[in-house]
Motif scaffolding. Sequence first.
Motif, PDB file in Angstrom:
ATOM      1  N   ALA A 160       0.711  -1.328   0.128  1.00 50.10           N
ATOM      2  CA  ALA A 160      -0.109  -0.041  -0.170  1.00 50.10           C
ATOM      3  C   ALA A 160       1.051   1.194   0.098  1.00 50.10           C
ATOM      4  O   ALA A 160       0.539   1.989  -0.742  1.00 50.10           O
ATOM      5  CB  ALA A 160      -0.900  -0.033   1.175  1.00 50.10           C
ATOM      6  N   GLN A 161       1.838   1.349   0.799  1.00 47.25           N
ATOM      7  CA  GLN A 161       2.873   2.405   0.857  1.00 47.25           C
ATOM      8  C   GLN A 161       3.590   2.607  -0.557  1.00 47.25           C
ATOM      9  O   GLN A 161       3.641   3.707  -0.977  1.00 47.25           O
ATOM     10  CB  GLN A 161       4.108   2.155   1.946  1.00 47.25           C
ATOM     11  CG  GLN A 161       4.879   3.336   2.008  1.00 47.25           C
ATOM     12  CD  GLN A 161       4.371   4.563   2.410  1.00 47.25           C
ATOM     13  OE1 GLN A 161       3.666   4.827   3.335  1.00 47.25           O
ATOM     14  NE2 GLN A 161       4.559   5.651   1.457  1.00 47.25           N
ATOM     15  N   LYS A 162       4.011   1.254  -1.159  1.00 50.51           N
ATOM     16  CA  LYS A 162       4.293   1.424  -2.492  1.00 50.51           C
ATOM     17  C   LYS A 162       3.687   2.180  -3.501  1.00 50.51           C
ATOM     18  O   LYS A 162       4.053   2.919  -4.373  1.00 50.51           O
ATOM     19  CB  LYS A 162       4.811   0.076  -3.073  1.00 50.51           C
ATOM     20  CG  LYS A 162       5.578  -0.006  -4.210  1.00 50.51           C
ATOM     21  CD  LYS A 162       5.937  -1.470  -4.798  1.00 50.51           C
ATOM     22  CE  LYS A 162       6.516  -1.528  -6.005  1.00 50.51           C
ATOM     23  NZ  LYS A 162       7.202  -2.882  -6.545  1.00 50.51           N
ATOM     24  N   ALA A 163       2.266   1.703  -3.379  1.00 48.32           N
ATOM     25  CA  ALA A 163       1.458   2.429  -4.303  1.00 48.32           C
ATOM     26  C   ALA A 163       1.286   3.981  -4.093  1.00 48.32           C
ATOM     27  O   ALA A 163       1.367   4.841  -5.117  1.00 48.32           O
ATOM     28  CB  ALA A 163      -0.055   1.902  -4.015  1.00 48.32           C
ATOM     29  N   LEU A 164       1.250   4.371  -2.750  1.00 47.23           N
ATOM     30  CA  LEU A 164       1.485   5.875  -2.420  1.00 47.23           C
ATOM     31  C   LEU A 164       2.724   6.429  -3.295  1.00 47.23           C
ATOM     32  O   LEU A 164       2.747   7.606  -3.586  1.00 47.23           O
ATOM     33  CB  LEU A 164       1.560   6.169  -1.240  1.00 47.23           C
ATOM     34  CG  LEU A 164       0.043   5.914  -0.293  1.00 47.23           C
ATOM     35  CD1 LEU A 164       0.331   6.261   1.062  1.00 47.23           C
ATOM     36  CD2 LEU A 164      -1.015   6.781  -0.953  1.00 47.23           C
ATOM     37  N   ASP A 165       3.817   5.680  -3.093  1.00 48.86           N
ATOM     38  CA  ASP A 165       4.993   5.822  -3.620  1.00 48.86           C
ATOM     39  C   ASP A 165       5.117   6.357  -4.935  1.00 48.86           C
ATOM     40  O   ASP A 165       6.016   6.892  -5.655  1.00 48.86           O
ATOM     41  CB  ASP A 165       6.443   4.965  -3.209  1.00 48.86           C
ATOM     42  CG  ASP A 165       6.526   5.078  -1.871  1.00 48.86           C
ATOM     43  OD1 ASP A 165       6.044   5.838  -1.138  1.00 48.86           O
ATOM     44  OD2 ASP A 165       7.110   3.865  -1.308  1.00 48.86           O
ATOM     45  N   GLY A 166       4.142   5.999  -5.909  1.00 49.81           N
ATOM     46  CA  GLY A 166       3.899   6.085  -7.221  1.00 49.81           C
ATOM     47  C   GLY A 166       3.518   7.454  -7.761  1.00 49.81           C
ATOM     48  O   GLY A 166       3.555   7.755  -8.923  1.00 49.81           O
ATOM     49  N   PHE A 167       3.079   7.987  -6.626  1.00 48.72           N
ATOM     50  CA  PHE A 167       2.693   9.460  -6.943  1.00 48.72           C
ATOM     51  C   PHE A 167       3.908  10.530  -6.750  1.00 48.72           C
ATOM     52  O   PHE A 167       4.392  10.150  -6.139  1.00 48.72           O
ATOM     53  CB  PHE A 167       1.560   9.999  -5.786  1.00 48.72           C
ATOM     54  CG  PHE A 167       0.219   9.668  -5.924  1.00 48.72           C
ATOM     55  CD1 PHE A 167      -0.711  10.240  -6.765  1.00 48.72           C
ATOM     56  CD2 PHE A 167      -0.241   8.226  -5.477  1.00 48.72           C
ATOM     57  CE1 PHE A 167      -1.851   9.957  -6.936  1.00 48.72           C
ATOM     58  CE2 PHE A 167      -1.346   7.991  -5.524  1.00 48.72           C
ATOM     59  CZ  PHE A 167      -2.055   8.676  -6.357  1.00 48.72           C
TER      60      PHE A 167
END
Length: 246
Positions: A235-242
């Motif tokens: 989930a954090q990795k997905a946020l890191d995609g921003f």
Amino acid sequence: MKKNIFIPLLFLTVVMTACSNGAKSETTASTTAAAETTTVATTTTEAPTTAETTTQAAVIEEESHAEDDIQFYRGKKENNVYTNSVFNIKFDAPANGYKMQSRDNIAQMRDIFIKQAGMSQEEADSSIYMDVYATSENGKGVSSVNVVIEKMGTPFENETELAKVVDKLQNQYKAAGMVNVSVESDKARFNGKETIALNATDTSGDYTVYRKQIYIKSGNFMAIITASSTSEEKAQKALDGFTSLN
């Protein structure tokens, strides 16, 4: 006073059959509130001394605008890339292994939310908009990201204020009969900045969904970004995609 309605947004990407019309909640802003942590510092004397340090994370803030129309705060989608100049964010779906959902699918999810929150169509049109929703490209699993733009009546700004909202949220889900749901306030990193965040897990069947939610404030509007996956790390990795636009 307008009530904040962001509370059900954490679970907007799943079907909430037990959610009641009482899901709306009002947060109380208190700019003087602070959360304190106590640490013990060693000294040259035999007896330790206690030093108090404040580690209060705050919501990410961008430039405020005089515009009161929610349409002004919406982003743009082009070639599966989402950009929002007001909130200074960009999400390249293909580059991160995601695909954008269609406007029809997003509209259906928004309609479900409006009914769950007990809102009128007029109120929803003026105060909340799902700007983008993307899922893992292979269509498997539960990985997703979404950005919701909301006009906030009394926006929270720090950990203490968010913690009060979390307590109300947890109690409301319990009262609605939902089980295996855990919600807590936390900190997160977003575009290199420390910010307040909501962490949540809910278990259904054989797997647990982890959700992480952060907020970017511009005047009375917020961009609410939620990432969901099969682990907190993902989930954090997905946020890191921003990324930032500047």
